[in-house]
Design an enzyme around this catalytic site. Structure first.
Site, PDB file in Angstrom:
ATOM      1  N   GLY A 169     -42.029 -36.091 -13.441  1.00 46.37           N
ATOM      2  CA  GLY A 169     -41.011 -37.145 -13.430  1.00 46.37           C
ATOM      3  C   GLY A 169     -39.847 -36.690 -12.556  1.00 46.37           C
ATOM      4  CG  ASP A 207     -28.720 -34.452 -29.508  1.00 45.89           C
ATOM      5  OD1 ASP A 207     -28.269 -35.485 -28.989  1.00 45.89           O
ATOM      6  OD2 ASP A 207     -29.921 -34.315 -29.825  1.00 45.89           O
ATOM      7  CG  HIS A 233     -32.753 -36.595 -28.827  1.00 45.60           C
ATOM      8  ND1 HIS A 233     -31.437 -36.272 -28.602  1.00 45.60           N
ATOM      9  CD2 HIS A 233     -33.106 -37.440 -27.820  1.00 45.60           C
ATOM     10  CE1 HIS A 233     -31.007 -36.889 -27.511  1.00 45.60           C
ATOM     11  NE2 HIS A 233     -32.007 -37.611 -27.019  1.00 45.60           N
TER      12      HIS A 233
HETATM   13  P1  NAD Z   1     -36.020 -42.658 -14.645  1.00 41.22           P
HETATM   14  O1  NAD Z   1     -36.690 -43.978 -14.746  1.00 41.22           O
HETATM   15  O2  NAD Z   1     -34.830 -42.547 -13.758  1.00 41.22           O
HETATM   16  O3  NAD Z   1     -37.054 -41.555 -14.174  1.00 41.22           O
HETATM   17  C1  NAD Z   1     -38.301 -41.411 -14.755  1.00 41.22           C
HETATM   18  C2  NAD Z   1     -39.264 -40.915 -13.711  1.00 41.22           C
HETATM   19  O4  NAD Z   1     -40.528 -40.762 -14.341  1.00 41.22           O
HETATM   20  C3  NAD Z   1     -39.470 -41.886 -12.525  1.00 41.22           C
HETATM   21  O5  NAD Z   1     -39.270 -41.211 -11.305  1.00 41.22           O
HETATM   22  C4  NAD Z   1     -40.907 -42.330 -12.670  1.00 41.22           C
HETATM   23  O6  NAD Z   1     -41.565 -42.583 -11.432  1.00 41.22           O
HETATM   24  C5  NAD Z   1     -41.511 -41.135 -13.393  1.00 41.22           C
HETATM   25  N1  NAD Z   1     -42.779 -41.431 -14.043  1.00 41.22           N
HETATM   26  C6  NAD Z   1     -43.175 -42.538 -14.697  1.00 41.22           C
HETATM   27  N2  NAD Z   1     -44.436 -42.409 -15.121  1.00 41.22           N
HETATM   28  C7  NAD Z   1     -44.840 -41.160 -14.756  1.00 41.22           C
HETATM   29  C8  NAD Z   1     -46.027 -40.435 -14.911  1.00 41.22           C
HETATM   30  N3  NAD Z   1     -47.096 -40.953 -15.536  1.00 41.22           N
HETATM   31  N4  NAD Z   1     -46.088 -39.184 -14.415  1.00 41.22           N
HETATM   32  C9  NAD Z   1     -45.017 -38.650 -13.783  1.00 41.22           C
HETATM   33  N5  NAD Z   1     -43.860 -39.300 -13.588  1.00 41.22           N
HETATM   34  C10 NAD Z   1     -43.788 -40.542 -14.075  1.00 41.22           C
HETATM   35  O7  NAD Z   1     -35.644 -42.209 -16.136  1.00 41.22           O
HETATM   36  P2  NAD Z   1     -34.648 -41.033 -16.581  1.00 41.22           P
HETATM   37  O8  NAD Z   1     -33.285 -41.577 -16.709  1.00 41.22           O
HETATM   38  O9  NAD Z   1     -34.897 -39.861 -15.729  1.00 41.22           O
HETATM   39  O10 NAD Z   1     -35.174 -40.759 -18.080  1.00 41.22           O
HETATM   40  C11 NAD Z   1     -36.459 -40.223 -18.306  1.00 41.22           C
HETATM   41  C12 NAD Z   1     -36.731 -40.087 -19.790  1.00 41.22           C
HETATM   42  O11 NAD Z   1     -35.859 -39.103 -20.384  1.00 41.22           O
HETATM   43  C13 NAD Z   1     -36.496 -41.356 -20.600  1.00 41.22           C
HETATM   44  O12 NAD Z   1     -37.525 -41.520 -21.532  1.00 41.22           O
HETATM   45  C14 NAD Z   1     -35.177 -41.100 -21.319  1.00 41.22           C
HETATM   46  O13 NAD Z   1     -35.052 -41.845 -22.508  1.00 41.22           O
HETATM   47  C15 NAD Z   1     -35.309 -39.623 -21.589  1.00 41.22           C
HETATM   48  N6  NAD Z   1     -34.052 -38.924 -21.897  1.00 41.22           N
HETATM   49  C16 NAD Z   1     -34.091 -37.947 -22.852  1.00 41.22           C
HETATM   50  C17 NAD Z   1     -32.960 -37.232 -23.169  1.00 41.22           C
HETATM   51  C18 NAD Z   1     -33.009 -36.143 -24.197  1.00 41.22           C
HETATM   52  O14 NAD Z   1     -31.945 -35.711 -24.664  1.00 41.22           O
HETATM   53  N7  NAD Z   1     -34.160 -35.634 -24.574  1.00 41.22           N
HETATM   54  C19 NAD Z   1     -31.754 -37.524 -22.513  1.00 41.22           C
HETATM   55  C20 NAD Z   1     -31.740 -38.505 -21.548  1.00 41.22           C
HETATM   56  C21 NAD Z   1     -32.903 -39.220 -21.251  1.00 41.22           C
HETATM   57  C1  LMR Z   2     -29.450 -39.413 -24.747  1.00 39.61           C
HETATM   58  O1  LMR Z   2     -29.215 -38.907 -25.847  1.00 39.61           O
HETATM   59  O2  LMR Z   2     -28.564 -39.598 -23.895  1.00 39.61           O
HETATM   60  C2  LMR Z   2     -30.866 -39.759 -24.385  1.00 39.61           C
HETATM   61  O3  LMR Z   2     -31.714 -39.631 -25.476  1.00 39.61           O
HETATM   62  C3  LMR Z   2     -31.003 -41.071 -23.707  1.00 39.61           C
HETATM   63  C4  LMR Z   2     -30.726 -42.257 -24.597  1.00 39.61           C
HETATM   64  O4  LMR Z   2     -31.573 -43.155 -24.652  1.00 39.61           O
HETATM   65  O5  LMR Z   2     -29.661 -42.326 -25.223  1.00 39.61           O
END
Ligand code: NAD
Ligand code: LMR
Length: 327
Positions: A8, A149, A177
């Site tokens: 990703g 967090d 989370h």
């Molecule tokens: P984004 O849409 O900007 O980027 C996601 C990327 O994943 C894109 O480039 C897309 O092409 C790629 N992708 C989609 N399917 C794929 C696959 N099968 N294989 C490889 N790549 C693939 O999204 P983002 O803002 O980067 O967020 C990504 C994820 O992280 C979301 O699910 C979001 O909720 C999560 N997130 C988690 C936390 C945390 O604290 N754990 C914090 C923020 C965001």
């Molecule tokens: C966060 O905590 O910022 C991430 O899990 C993205 C979200 O959906 O809030």
């Protein structure tokens, strides 16, 4: 050879996370995988004059990306829009995470896997169940990244208590989370000149639990936290590499892990009755060196953990049953 793969890598988190990882002298090869634009991001990063090699891998090159990986970081999948919960992302992200975990089981079964994709409370069980099915599961090597967090906790606390130095002090965050499953243990703050009233604790806890929503609202349809998440993801990855590659001892981070089979987890299995939980974990050469038992909680924290456990049960069951047929 320390190969770190970002799955990703062309996304909102993936790009700045890859940039931060490119600065690490612990990584010799940074492999960027995405279904779109990975070669472009890789070409760009490859001009930075740190020693690691950078390669880009498109959607038909998962095997090549994952081969010989030491660590795989997964921020692949869709982010929230205003009005959505993290659980609403399950229908899209569950299969993305499952497919990537199947790739890891096949091409790098011993790699550390760091799951960022939401809903983390369910996507980590998906990864673990895929690896169990493939008979390559080692609970010490799979982590739900809840570091954001922890980062938010110290930032928000500093904003109301400037004496608290945010980057030098770590606040333990337990549970999971999402919303009420995020339980910051503010009772554990030991700094003498930082004290909080019950009202301040209540307000701060709520802000930490719903910090993600602040960003989703401010971005107004353009996604969720990416830059702060990249910082948090790089911090967790670096801690794990420091412990596993450099052999640094005593490194502790809060993270969401499979409890069963992990060293030291018995106390938290007994306290929560859950198969997965976030808490402080000491990192070591094989990943989890020791799951640290929950400390003595305040009455409010005990009540919050109870609520978190109730929600986590459903989140975990949803992830597990996506992979395993439960009769
Ligand atoms: P984004 O849409 O900007 O980027 C996601 C990327 O994943 C894109 O480039 C897309 O092409 C790629 N992708 C989609 N399917 C794929 C696959 N099968 N294989 C490889 N790549 C693939 O999204 P983002 O803002 O980067 O967020 C990504 C994820 O992280 C979301 O699910 C979001 O909720 C999560 N997130 C988690 C936390 C945390 O604290 N754990 C914090 C923020 C965001
Ligand atoms: C966060 O905590 O910022 C991430 O899990 C993205 C979200 O959906 O809030």
């Amino acid at each position: 050879m320390v190969k770190v793969v970002v799955c990703g890598a062309a996304g909102g988190i993936g790009q700045p996370l890859s940039l931060l990882l490119k600065q690490s002298d612990l990584i010799t090869h940074l492999a960027l995988y995405d279904i779109v634009n990975a070669p472009g991001v890789a070409a760009d990063l490859s001009h930075i004059n740190t020693l690691s090699r950078v390669t880009g891998h498109g959607k038909d090159s998962l095997a090549e990306a994952l081969k010989d990986a030491h660590t795989v970081v997964i921020p692949a999948g869709v982010p929230r829009k205003p009005g959505m919960t993290r659980d609403d992302l399950f229908k899209v992200n569950a299969s993305i995470v499952r497919d990537l975990a199947e790739g890891c089981a096949q091409y790098c079964p011993k790699a550390f896997i760091l799951v960022i994709s939401n809903p983390v409370n369910s996507t980590v069980p998906i990864v673990c169940e895929v690896l169990k099915k493939a008979r390559v599961f080692d609970p010490r090597r799979i982590f739900g990244v809840t570091t954001l967090d922890v980062v938010r906790s110290s930032t928000f606390l500093h904003q109301i208590k400037p004496a608290f130095v945010p980057h030098a002090n770590r606040i333990t965050v337990v549970g999971g989370h999402s919303g009420a499953t995020i339980v910051p243990l503010l009772s554990q703050i030991t700094q003498k000149d930082v004290s909080l009233t019950p009202e301040e604790i209540k307000t701060l806890t709520h802000r930490i639990q719903f910090g993600g929503d602040e960003v989703v609202k401010a971005k107004d349809g353009a996604g969720s936290a990416t830059l702060s998440m990249a910082y948090a993801g790089a911090r967790f990855t670096t801690s794990l590499l420091e412990a596993s590659v450099r052999g640094r001892k005593g490194l502790v981070e809060s993270t969401y892990v499979h409890l069963g089979g992990n060293p030291g987890a018995e106390a938290n299995i007994a306290a929560t009755g859950l198969a997965y939980f976030a808490q402080d974990v000491e990192l070591g050469p094989e990943g989890v060196a020791k799951v640290l038992a929950l400390p003595k909680l305040s009455a409010e924290e005990q009540a919050q953990v109870k609520i978190a456990i109730g929600e986590l049960k459903g989140n975990i069951a949803k992830g597990v049953s996506f992979i395993v047929d439960i009769p």
